[in-house]
Design an enzyme around this catalytic site. Sequence first.
Site, PDB file in Angstrom:
ATOM      1  N   SER A  64       0.821  -1.214   0.000  1.00  0.00           N
ATOM      2  CA  SER A  64       0.000   0.000   0.000  1.00  0.00           C
ATOM      3  C   SER A  64       0.855   1.263   0.000  1.00  0.00           C
ATOM      4  CB  SER A  64      -0.901   0.013   1.229  1.00  0.00           C
ATOM      5  OG  SER A  64      -1.667  -1.160   1.288  1.00  0.00           O
TER       6      SER A  64
HETATM    7  N1  SAH Z   1      -0.815  -5.294   4.018  1.00  0.00           N
HETATM    8  C1  SAH Z   1      -0.151  -5.483   2.745  1.00  0.00           C
HETATM    9  C2  SAH Z   1      -1.016  -5.091   1.569  1.00  0.00           C
HETATM   10  C3  SAH Z   1      -1.544  -6.307   1.021  1.00  0.00           C
HETATM   11  S1  SAH Z   1      -2.422  -6.305  -0.507  1.00  0.00           S
HETATM   12  C4  SAH Z   1       1.170  -4.800   2.673  1.00  0.00           C
HETATM   13  O1  SAH Z   1       1.493  -3.991   3.564  1.00  0.00           O
HETATM   14  O2  SAH Z   1       1.926  -5.070   1.753  1.00  0.00           O
HETATM   15  C5  SAH Z   1      -3.726  -7.403  -0.014  1.00  0.00           C
HETATM   16  C6  SAH Z   1      -3.315  -8.803   0.361  1.00  0.00           C
HETATM   17  O3  SAH Z   1      -4.483  -9.482   0.773  1.00  0.00           O
HETATM   18  C7  SAH Z   1      -2.732  -9.609  -0.783  1.00  0.00           C
HETATM   19  O4  SAH Z   1      -1.496 -10.147  -0.430  1.00  0.00           O
HETATM   20  C8  SAH Z   1      -3.764 -10.715  -1.018  1.00  0.00           C
HETATM   21  O5  SAH Z   1      -3.210 -11.943  -1.450  1.00  0.00           O
HETATM   22  C9  SAH Z   1      -4.394 -10.828   0.352  1.00  0.00           C
HETATM   23  N2  SAH Z   1      -5.727 -11.435   0.368  1.00  0.00           N
HETATM   24  C10 SAH Z   1      -6.720 -11.291  -0.543  1.00  0.00           C
HETATM   25  N3  SAH Z   1      -7.805 -11.986  -0.169  1.00  0.00           N
HETATM   26  C11 SAH Z   1      -7.505 -12.580   1.024  1.00  0.00           C
HETATM   27  C12 SAH Z   1      -8.212 -13.436   1.919  1.00  0.00           C
HETATM   28  N4  SAH Z   1      -9.466 -13.820   1.668  1.00  0.00           N
HETATM   29  N5  SAH Z   1      -7.587 -13.853   3.038  1.00  0.00           N
HETATM   30  C13 SAH Z   1      -6.310 -13.478   3.307  1.00  0.00           C
HETATM   31  N6  SAH Z   1      -5.577 -12.678   2.495  1.00  0.00           N
HETATM   32  C14 SAH Z   1      -6.179 -12.226   1.370  1.00  0.00           C
END
Ligand code: SAH
Length: 209
Positions: A64
């Site tokens: 993000s």
């Molecule tokens: N917090 C992260 C941003 C992640 S982007 C950072 O600081 O980099 C969102 C993430 O959520 C992705 O890695 C994606 O694979 C995950 N995601 C999507 N759906 C999900 C679910 N149902 N359960 C767990 N993770 C999920």
Amino acid sequence: MDELEFDRLRDKMIREQIRGRGFDNEKVLQALDNVPRHLFVGEADRGRSYGDYPLPIGKGQTISQPYIVALMTGALDLAGGEKVLEVGTGSGYQSAILAEMAGAVFTIERIPRLQEKAREVLDYIGYDNIFYKIGDGADGWPEEAPFEGIIITAAVREVPPPLLEQLVTGGRLVAPVGGPREQELLRLTSREHGFEKENLGKCRFVPLK
Ligand code: SAH
């Protein structure tokens, strides 16, 4: 680029993108200063890792934008010592920021490879208060509940009910709620009789799957 150059870019990020937007939660600012964001992106992207935008981290996912991380973390209102749940480990950057400020961080990711990579970096930095799980974050982590804070770092149409159930009374949940193109960043605070809802502004996240 050497460590001094990354320190300089991190200072500039905090000054221009975070303080520059009127953000003044000193605990969050200190955490942003402590965490080497460039370690959470691929080597080719390190020079851009302190820019004012999200960056790809593989598998169609993103780390993000720094300001959004600050905003969401600040909204959790952490005093220190709390148990926090993170849905969507991704790069692990947000997990690190939370680990700087809370007692323990429980982070769930659905793509094993992403969490493995995140964990390597977080172990390398030396966090011992982060706990990892592969699975569907919409189920939360019932064995570890309740949590004082929950952060969903992927877009949801509505907040999954199990997550609301895993908040302590007085606990805060922060999540991007809305369609795939744009969401409202919401903070829900658990009260004796229901949830207090605040809108923190617009944002854009990859969808929860
Ligand atoms: N917090 C992260 C941003 C992640 S982007 C950072 O600081 O980099 C969102 C993430 O959520 C992705 O890695 C994606 O694979 C995950 N995601 C999507 N759906 C999900 C679910 N149902 N359960 C767990 N993770 C999920």
